[in-house]
Each structure stands twice: as structure tokens, then as C-alpha cells.
Enzyme design. Sequence first.
Site, PDB file in Angstrom:
ATOM      1  N   THR A 146      54.518  61.358  37.654  1.00 15.98           N
ATOM      2  CA  THR A 146      55.163  60.870  36.431  1.00 15.98           C
ATOM      3  C   THR A 146      55.272  62.051  35.483  1.00 15.98           C
ATOM      4  O   THR A 146      54.240  62.566  35.025  1.00 15.98           O
ATOM      5  CB  THR A 146      54.316  59.758  35.781  1.00 15.98           C
ATOM      6  OG1 THR A 146      54.103  58.735  36.741  1.00 15.98           O
ATOM      7  CG2 THR A 146      55.013  59.173  34.566  1.00 15.98           C
ATOM      8  N   LYS A 169      60.572  54.486  34.753  1.00 19.95           N
ATOM      9  CA  LYS A 169      59.095  54.479  34.768  1.00 19.95           C
ATOM     10  C   LYS A 169      58.531  54.426  33.337  1.00 19.95           C
ATOM     11  O   LYS A 169      57.603  53.674  33.035  1.00 19.95           O
ATOM     12  CB  LYS A 169      58.612  55.740  35.500  1.00 19.95           C
ATOM     13  CG  LYS A 169      57.134  56.011  35.436  1.00 19.95           C
ATOM     14  CD  LYS A 169      56.315  55.191  36.390  1.00 19.95           C
ATOM     15  CE  LYS A 169      54.831  55.477  36.231  1.00 19.95           C
ATOM     16  NZ  LYS A 169      53.980  54.589  36.969  1.00 19.95           N
TER      17      LYS A 169
HETATM   18  P1  NAD Z   1      44.738  62.856  40.200  1.00 15.02           P
HETATM   19  O1  NAD Z   1      44.331  63.740  39.076  1.00 15.02           O
HETATM   20  O2  NAD Z   1      43.762  61.927  40.820  1.00 15.02           O
HETATM   21  O3  NAD Z   1      45.330  63.778  41.378  1.00 15.02           O
HETATM   22  C1  NAD Z   1      46.081  64.930  41.203  1.00 15.02           C
HETATM   23  C2  NAD Z   1      45.740  65.920  42.324  1.00 15.02           C
HETATM   24  O4  NAD Z   1      46.552  67.078  42.133  1.00 15.02           O
HETATM   25  C3  NAD Z   1      44.272  66.375  42.287  1.00 15.02           C
HETATM   26  O5  NAD Z   1      43.716  66.242  43.584  1.00 15.02           O
HETATM   27  C4  NAD Z   1      44.359  67.843  41.860  1.00 15.02           C
HETATM   28  O6  NAD Z   1      43.342  68.635  42.425  1.00 15.02           O
HETATM   29  C5  NAD Z   1      45.733  68.225  42.376  1.00 15.02           C
HETATM   30  N1  NAD Z   1      46.344  69.362  41.692  1.00 15.02           N
HETATM   31  C6  NAD Z   1      46.426  69.593  40.355  1.00 15.02           C
HETATM   32  N2  NAD Z   1      47.107  70.736  40.125  1.00 15.02           N
HETATM   33  C7  NAD Z   1      47.460  71.226  41.346  1.00 15.02           C
HETATM   34  C8  NAD Z   1      48.176  72.383  41.775  1.00 15.02           C
HETATM   35  N3  NAD Z   1      48.680  73.259  40.892  1.00 15.02           N
HETATM   36  N4  NAD Z   1      48.353  72.591  43.096  1.00 15.02           N
HETATM   37  C9  NAD Z   1      47.851  71.699  44.005  1.00 15.02           C
HETATM   38  N5  NAD Z   1      47.158  70.593  43.651  1.00 15.02           N
HETATM   39  C10 NAD Z   1      46.969  70.361  42.346  1.00 15.02           C
HETATM   40  O7  NAD Z   1      46.039  62.065  39.671  1.00 15.02           O
HETATM   41  P2  NAD Z   1      46.614  60.682  40.238  1.00 15.02           P
HETATM   42  O8  NAD Z   1      45.908  59.525  39.604  1.00 15.02           O
HETATM   43  O9  NAD Z   1      46.711  60.768  41.719  1.00 15.02           O
HETATM   44  O10 NAD Z   1      48.080  60.739  39.579  1.00 15.02           O
HETATM   45  C11 NAD Z   1      49.101  61.573  40.074  1.00 15.02           C
HETATM   46  C12 NAD Z   1      50.405  61.181  39.394  1.00 15.02           C
HETATM   47  O11 NAD Z   1      50.689  59.819  39.700  1.00 15.02           O
HETATM   48  C13 NAD Z   1      50.359  61.270  37.855  1.00 15.02           C
HETATM   49  O12 NAD Z   1      51.580  61.799  37.386  1.00 15.02           O
HETATM   50  C14 NAD Z   1      50.173  59.816  37.419  1.00 15.02           C
HETATM   51  O13 NAD Z   1      50.735  59.542  36.161  1.00 15.02           O
HETATM   52  C15 NAD Z   1      50.924  59.068  38.516  1.00 15.02           C
HETATM   53  N6  NAD Z   1      50.469  57.684  38.738  1.00 15.02           N
HETATM   54  C16 NAD Z   1      49.124  57.402  38.783  1.00 15.02           C
HETATM   55  C17 NAD Z   1      48.708  56.075  39.011  1.00 15.02           C
HETATM   56  C18 NAD Z   1      47.226  55.720  39.073  1.00 15.02           C
HETATM   57  O14 NAD Z   1      46.912  54.525  39.113  1.00 15.02           O
HETATM   58  N7  NAD Z   1      46.339  56.695  39.113  1.00 15.02           N
HETATM   59  C19 NAD Z   1      49.660  55.060  39.181  1.00 15.02           C
HETATM   60  C20 NAD Z   1      51.015  55.388  39.146  1.00 15.02           C
HETATM   61  C21 NAD Z   1      51.402  56.710  38.922  1.00 15.02           C
END
Ligand code: NAD
Length: 298
Positions: free
Chosen positions: A94, A171
Site C-alpha cells: 500500500t 485501497k
Molecule cells: P511487514 O513489516 O510485516 O513486512 C514487510 C517486510 O518487508 C519485512 O519482512 C521487512 O523485513 C521487509 N523489507 C523492508 N524493507 C525491505 C527492503 N528494502 N528490501 C527487502 N525487504 C524489505 O509488513 P506487512 O504487514 O506484511 O505489510 C506489507 C504491506 O501490505 C504494507 O504496505 C501494508 O500496508 C499492506 N497491508 C498489510 C495488511 C496487514 O494486515 N498487515 C493488510 C493489507 C495490506
Amino acid sequence: MIGFIGLGNMGSGMARSLMRNGKKLIILDTNKAVVDEFKAEGCEVAEHPSDIAAASRHIITMLPRTAHVNEVYTGSSGILKTIQRGTLCIDCSTIDRHMSTTLAKLVREHNAEFMDAPVSGGIEHAKEGTLKIMVGAESEQVFERAKEEVLSKMAKKVYHVGKVGDGQAVKVCNMMVAGINALALSEAMNLGIEMGIDPVVLNKSINTSTGYSYISKSANPVPGVHPKAPASNEYKDGFTVSLMARDLSHAQIASTDCHAATPLGSLTHQIYTILAQNPEYSSKDFTSIYQFLINKKK
Ligand code: NAD
């Protein structure tokens, strides 16, 4: 080979859905522990986003924020350094919709395609492969290719909502409704409980009346009303307050850009911004806003 960057709460479930469907992955995450898990499950591991781009014809990114996605694409070892002609880039994070359109332009200069495909649904839906995905893609043909080859393996529903950037626009609107609903239901639950109504009875009544919403159906903010909701598990393992504050900030930027008044969206954004700055709330599920409202002096 599918390249997958960002195996966090959501990405790890999505990547495993692809693996269950027989897809081979090359993965990248800055968290070594998660990389080791996927390596043990048979995935190839990349050092840089440019290695992912050199090895794959489909690239999925599932990263926390706009700046992460920008860095992974345009950084000194970014995807754009080695992207191959015809590659399909699918960003499920997002992020700010203007970043999506900027990246799509840069990717097209390499004769490849970019689409924004933000997801709706939580960690459980990501694990089960039952997400809803709203896709902004330049053509129906590119959308159908992404749906057939990748997105349908991670989702129950995949919608083509418009051109690149429109997935993020949809979204943002959806998240604004979710934030307002969480605040509205929290206020109503608190009021009803203060008037002596049993919270389970109150929620059941709202659910069969005009106050019904996804939050009242599955994620009531009062502990104990829905045993499987984050509220009944100390507001753990949900969608965090700080991510909600971030999504509401995107809605406010869009509202200013478009001169569309969003008074409730603005108020809800301000309240979540206060909560996101409070370490007691920032990492809790967004329905913990209920705890912020209740009278703790009693
Ligand atoms: P999260 O923080 O759990 O996961 C993100 C991952 O990206 C982590 O494992 C981190 O180590 C990795 N990362 C960060 N920078 C990086 C880089 N430069 N290179 C490689 N890896 C990198 O986040 P999430 O909850 O999985 O959310 C991810 C996206 O999905 C966000 O944009 C969020 O808004 C969206 N989203 C989340 C949910 C939810 O319920 N958590 C629901 C819908 C949408």
C-alpha cells in the site's frame, strides 16, 4: 521463476500460496531469519533487487511503505538496473499512488510492465490465499496475464479497477471507511456498555440492523465479543494502528489533491496519528482505538 521481495506478515503468506500452487520463487528480505526459513523451504535467495530482476519474469513487492518500494526499484542495486524486456512487475504494497505512476513510467522505458495491486484482507487471508486484490493496470490484457499467472494463486477475488495508480486510489477509499467504521463502532460499543447493555447482545443487534459493517461482523473492538478477533487476543496479529494512520494520511493527501471534502476521514486520521505516536498503541491492531475511548478511571 517469480521474484518476491518483502516476506513479512503479509508477504510470507502470499509467497507460500504461490509455492502451494507449484510456483518456483527467488526471494529477498532484509530480515535474515525469514530468508533462512524460505531457503529451507526450497526458494532461491537473492542479495539485491537487481538479482531478482535478472532472474525473474514476474516480480512481486510487498513492502511497508512508499520509500521502501522506491528504493527497491530505483536504488543503486534496484530492479531497474537489470529488468528484462516483458517482465511483469506487481506491487502489492500500500503506497502513494503517485509513486505507482512514476514507477510504471520508468518500468515502461525498459519495455516491461508495472501494476499496482494493493490487497484487502489480513494475515489469515494472506496465509489461506483468500485476499481481495484491486489492480491498476494499463490494459485488460496485462491485467489478465497477471491474474492468470500470479494473482489468482494468492486471492479469492481480483478486480481490475482502472489504470496504474487506481488500485491505490480504491485501497485508500476502502481504508478510510474501515478507519471511520472502527471509530464509530468503538464509540457506539462504549456508549451501549455505559448504558448497561451486554456487549455481545449489542453487537448482535447492530449486526442485524443498519449499523452493520465488516468491523461489527468480524472484528468487534471489545474484547470477548468475537473470540477470534484481535481485540480478544490483546489486539495482537492484526492491522496496526501505525499502518492505519499511514493509510489515512494517504487519504488526506488525495482529498487535498482532489478538493474532495472528507471531514470524518480527517478527524479519524488525526485520532489515529495521536495513537500511532503512543508506544502503548502503535503496534496494536487498529481496533484498539476502543481502549483509547473508554473511561479508565472507573
Ligand atoms: P511487514 O513489516 O510485516 O513486512 C514487510 C517486510 O518487508 C519485512 O519482512 C521487512 O523485513 C521487509 N523489507 C523492508 N524493507 C525491505 C527492503 N528494502 N528490501 C527487502 N525487504 C524489505 O509488513 P506487512 O504487514 O506484511 O505489510 C506489507 C504491506 O501490505 C504494507 O504496505 C501494508 O500496508 C499492506 N497491508 C498489510 C495488511 C496487514 O494486515 N498487515 C493488510 C493489507 C495490506
